[in-house]
Design a protein around this motif. Structure first.
Motif, mmCIF file in Angstrom:
data_model
loop_
_atom_site.group_PDB
_atom_site.id
_atom_site.type_symbol
_atom_site.label_atom_id
_atom_site.label_comp_id
_atom_site.label_asym_id
_atom_site.label_seq_id
_atom_site.Cartn_x
_atom_site.Cartn_y
_atom_site.Cartn_z
ATOM 1 N N PRO A 1 0.820 -1.215 0.000
ATOM 2 C CA PRO A 1 0.000 0.000 0.000
ATOM 3 C C PRO A 1 0.851 1.262 0.000
ATOM 4 N N MET A 2 0.299 2.304 -0.583
ATOM 5 C CA MET A 2 0.999 3.573 -0.707
ATOM 6 C C MET A 2 1.379 4.159 0.647
ATOM 7 N N LEU A 3 0.542 3.931 1.669
ATOM 8 C CA LEU A 3 0.765 4.539 2.975
ATOM 9 C C LEU A 3 1.514 3.628 3.940
ATOM 10 N N MET A 4 2.177 2.588 3.436
ATOM 11 C CA MET A 4 3.050 1.836 4.317
ATOM 12 C C MET A 4 4.326 2.640 4.545
ATOM 13 N N ASP A 5 4.686 2.816 5.804
ATOM 14 C CA ASP A 5 5.893 3.553 6.161
ATOM 15 C C ASP A 5 7.051 2.564 6.282
ATOM 16 N N HIS A 6 8.001 2.607 5.329
ATOM 17 C CA HIS A 6 9.117 1.670 5.329
ATOM 18 C C HIS A 6 10.129 1.965 6.434
ATOM 19 N N TYR A 7 9.939 3.057 7.130
ATOM 20 C CA TYR A 7 10.851 3.413 8.217
ATOM 21 C C TYR A 7 10.352 2.866 9.563
ATOM 22 N N SER A 8 9.034 2.914 9.766
ATOM 23 C CA SER A 8 8.473 2.464 11.041
ATOM 24 C C SER A 8 7.621 1.208 10.917
ATOM 25 N N PHE A 9 7.321 0.772 9.677
ATOM 26 C CA PHE A 9 6.490 -0.400 9.383
ATOM 27 C C PHE A 9 5.065 -0.245 9.919
ATOM 28 N N SER A 10 4.610 0.975 10.000
ATOM 29 C CA SER A 10 3.239 1.264 10.391
ATOM 30 C C SER A 10 2.609 2.097 9.276
ATOM 31 N N LYS A 11 1.407 2.608 9.511
ATOM 32 C CA LYS A 11 0.798 3.510 8.549
ATOM 33 C C LYS A 11 1.470 4.877 8.629
ATOM 34 N N MET A 12 1.715 5.480 7.461
ATOM 35 C CA MET A 12 2.310 6.810 7.445
ATOM 36 C C MET A 12 1.425 7.819 8.155
ATOM 37 N N SER A 13 2.041 8.792 8.740
ATOM 38 C CA SER A 13 1.301 9.892 9.332
ATOM 39 C C SER A 13 1.112 10.989 8.283
ATOM 40 N N PHE A 14 0.096 11.809 8.488
ATOM 41 C CA PHE A 14 -0.183 12.905 7.563
ATOM 42 C C PHE A 14 0.754 14.064 7.869
ATOM 43 N N ASN A 15 1.476 14.526 6.847
ATOM 44 C CA ASN A 15 2.356 15.671 7.036
ATOM 45 C C ASN A 15 2.572 16.358 5.690
ATOM 46 N N ARG A 16 3.459 17.327 5.666
ATOM 47 C CA ARG A 16 3.664 18.116 4.441
ATOM 48 C C ARG A 16 4.317 17.323 3.318
ATOM 49 N N TYR A 17 4.884 16.162 3.649
ATOM 50 C CA TYR A 17 5.503 15.326 2.625
ATOM 51 C C TYR A 17 4.510 14.294 2.061
ATOM 52 N N THR A 18 3.524 13.893 2.859
ATOM 53 C CA THR A 18 2.623 12.809 2.454
ATOM 54 C C THR A 18 1.248 13.284 1.992
ATOM 55 N N TRP A 19 0.943 14.573 2.124
ATOM 56 C CA TRP A 19 -0.407 15.036 1.843
ATOM 57 C C TRP A 19 -0.846 14.770 0.412
ATOM 58 N N LYS A 20 0.111 14.789 -0.531
ATOM 59 C CA LYS A 20 -0.244 14.638 -1.942
ATOM 60 C C LYS A 20 -0.871 13.292 -2.246
ATOM 61 N N PHE A 21 -0.425 12.236 -1.553
ATOM 62 C CA PHE A 21 -0.970 10.910 -1.833
ATOM 63 C C PHE A 21 -1.731 10.320 -0.644
ATOM 64 N N TRP A 22 -1.970 11.140 0.367
ATOM 65 C CA TRP A 22 -2.649 10.656 1.574
ATOM 66 C C TRP A 22 -4.067 10.186 1.264
ATOM 67 N N TRP A 23 -4.819 11.025 0.561
ATOM 68 C CA TRP A 23 -6.221 10.690 0.283
ATOM 69 C C TRP A 23 -6.311 9.430 -0.575
ATOM 70 N N GLN A 24 -5.465 9.344 -1.593
ATOM 71 C CA GLN A 24 -5.489 8.155 -2.451
ATOM 72 C C GLN A 24 -5.101 6.914 -1.653
ATOM 73 N N GLY A 25 -4.156 7.067 -0.725
ATOM 74 C CA GLY A 25 -3.777 5.942 0.123
ATOM 75 C C GLY A 25 -4.922 5.460 0.980
ATOM 76 N N LEU A 26 -5.743 6.393 1.474
ATOM 77 C CA LEU A 26 -6.915 5.997 2.260
ATOM 78 C C LEU A 26 -7.922 5.240 1.405
ATOM 79 N N GLN A 27 -8.014 5.598 0.123
ATOM 80 C CA GLN A 27 -8.915 4.863 -0.780
ATOM 81 C C GLN A 27 -8.409 3.429 -1.004
ATOM 82 N N GLU A 28 -7.078 3.261 -1.025
ATOM 83 C CA GLU A 28 -6.526 1.904 -1.113
ATOM 84 C C GLU A 28 -6.955 1.076 0.086
ATOM 85 N N PHE A 29 -6.864 1.666 1.273
ATOM 86 C CA PHE A 29 -7.282 0.952 2.479
ATOM 87 C C PHE A 29 -8.762 0.583 2.399
ATOM 88 N N LYS A 30 -9.558 1.483 1.850
ATOM 89 C CA LYS A 30 -10.992 1.208 1.689
ATOM 90 C C LYS A 30 -11.208 0.010 0.773
#
Length: 405
Positions: free
Chosen positions: A133-162
């Motif tokens: 999934p787009m929102l997998m965080d390869h640094y922490s192995f959890s879901k990415m948090s929303f921030n200024r670097y991830t906002w562009k694909f955050w919404w689409q990542g949530l649709q993947e989870f859906k």
């Protein structure tokens, strides 16, 4: 059985990656097993549709994609926001294209890109394939948090989870990715079937005489293949080889793969060092030869789903040092058909490389043979595709039963 793959990328494409390689190989393999296969994907030039045959695979490329490829269409500021204003319209176009085929028995769609969002309740069973999934965080192995670097694909990542959560039939390319999905999205284990990525061995492994023997007096060749980025462990590997050089080991690290900002940082830091060799594009046939000729093929990723490069290297009898974090631990039995290392630790990588470099030739040949056998028994197209067909048929039968109730 008519199987329809819906995907964001399919060769030849400037957007092609691991998913594209997987789908093309599987699609052609299924056709060879007398299945009917159609691929519905996007055109690189989103202004045009096309339909054609790739061997026996029917390919439908749709216009209206929610992306823009530099150099294909004129780039404008508005186009950068296509992921938002074309998101719904393009996914509905995918749905209509599949329904227009009339006789599809089952659909497989990747979770990546959320292109299966509108495939629910269309009278066809849908298998959601987990790649990563787009929102997998390869640094922490959890879901990415929303921030200024991830906002562009955050919404689409949530649709993947859906898409994942609403899917009744889910396959995963590795147990590691299945466990992440269970933990982070609360998906029950029985809903996810692990079916590994298969490999088509188009280039036969070299004979023992063609492989490069280990020589304590000569230069040792270390090979890395893959995207050159931090979470792939490339920086850790560079540090490890630098330390080995400082210890007096005659060694060279060759890196082949997609380059970006991180690659430029590594060049700035290490360019001019005798051990540092970062190559540009290298034909696949040449890479396959390089696997066998290297002393060690190293993939020290912080986490991986189920990397094809590991399968490719082992299919050529290479001695592979992979990460024990993620899917490579499902491919390699440490010390038997390859080696594993804990990532994010250059000194651990140093110790494992030294161990591998100086094992006896007879032991190397034994491990090389075991790697070849592992691929042939567990991961070839014929083995994996029959598992897929069995699973698809089970989904079709289950869907029909539920529809009739």
């Amino acid at each position: 059985m008519h199987i329809c793959f819906v995907c964001r990328e399919y060769p030849p494409s400037k957007r092609g990656g691991g998913i594209a390689t997987y789908i093309r190989g599987v699609a052609q393999g299924l056709c060879a097993l007398k299945q009917k296969v159609t691929v519905v994907c996007a055109s690189d030039d989103t202004r045009h549709d096309s339909q054609y045959k790739d061997g026996d695979v029917a390919v439908i490329r749709l216009s209206g994609g929610d992306f823009v490829i530099k150099g294909v269409e004129e780039n404008t500021l508005l186009q950068k926001f296509r992921m938002f204003y074309r998101f719904k319209s393009y996914r509905k176009k995918l749905r209509n294209a599949v329904l227009a085929l009339k006789d599809v028995d089952i659909i497989e769609v990747a979770e990546y890109g959320a292109e299966g969002l509108y495939f629910e309740n269309i009278g066809i069973p849908v298998v959601t394939r987990l790649h990563t999934p787009m929102l997998m965080d390869h640094y922490s192995f959890s879901k990415m948090s929303f921030n200024r670097y991830t906002w562009k694909f955050w919404w689409q990542g949530l649709q993947e989870f859906k898409c994942i959560k609403q899917s009744k039939y889910i396959t995963s390319c590795s147990t590691s990715l299945k466990e992440w999905t269970m933990k982070e999205l609360g998906i029950d284990a029985e809903r996810i079937k692990v079916i590994y990525n298969p490999i088509r061995i188009e280039q036969p492994p070299p004979s023992a005489s063609q492989q490069k023997p280990t020589s304590p007096n000569g230069r040792h060749e270390i090979l890395y293949v893959g995207t050159i980025c931090d979470w792939k462990g490339v920086g850790d590997l560079c540090e490890a080889v630098s330390l080995l050089t400082n210890e007096g080991v005659n060694i060279r690290l060759t890196m082949i793969g997609k380059q970006g900002v991180y690659a430029e940082l590594l060049k700035e830091k290490y360019q001019g060092q005798t051990w540092f060799n970062m190559q540009g594009f290298t034909p696949h046939e040449e890479v396959m030869q390089m696997y066998a000729q290297a002393d060690v093929v190293c993939f020290p990723s912080w986490w991986e789903n189920f990397p094809m490069v590991c399968l490719e290297a082992m299919s050529q009898g290479a001695i592979v040092l992979g990460s024990n974090s993620g899917g490579m631990s499902e491919i390699i039995n440490d010390g038997e058909d390859g080696f594993l290392v804990t990532p994010k630790d250059a000194k651990r990588i140093v110790n494992r490389i030294k161990e591998i470099l100086f094992i006896p030739t007879s032991e190397r040949e034994k491990i090389s043979s075991a790697a070849l056998l592992k691929i042939k028994i567990d991961f070839t197209m014929d083995i994996i595709l029959r598992q897929m067909i069995t699973y698809y048929q089970r989904c079709i039968n289950d869907y029909k039963i539920n529809e009739s109730q």
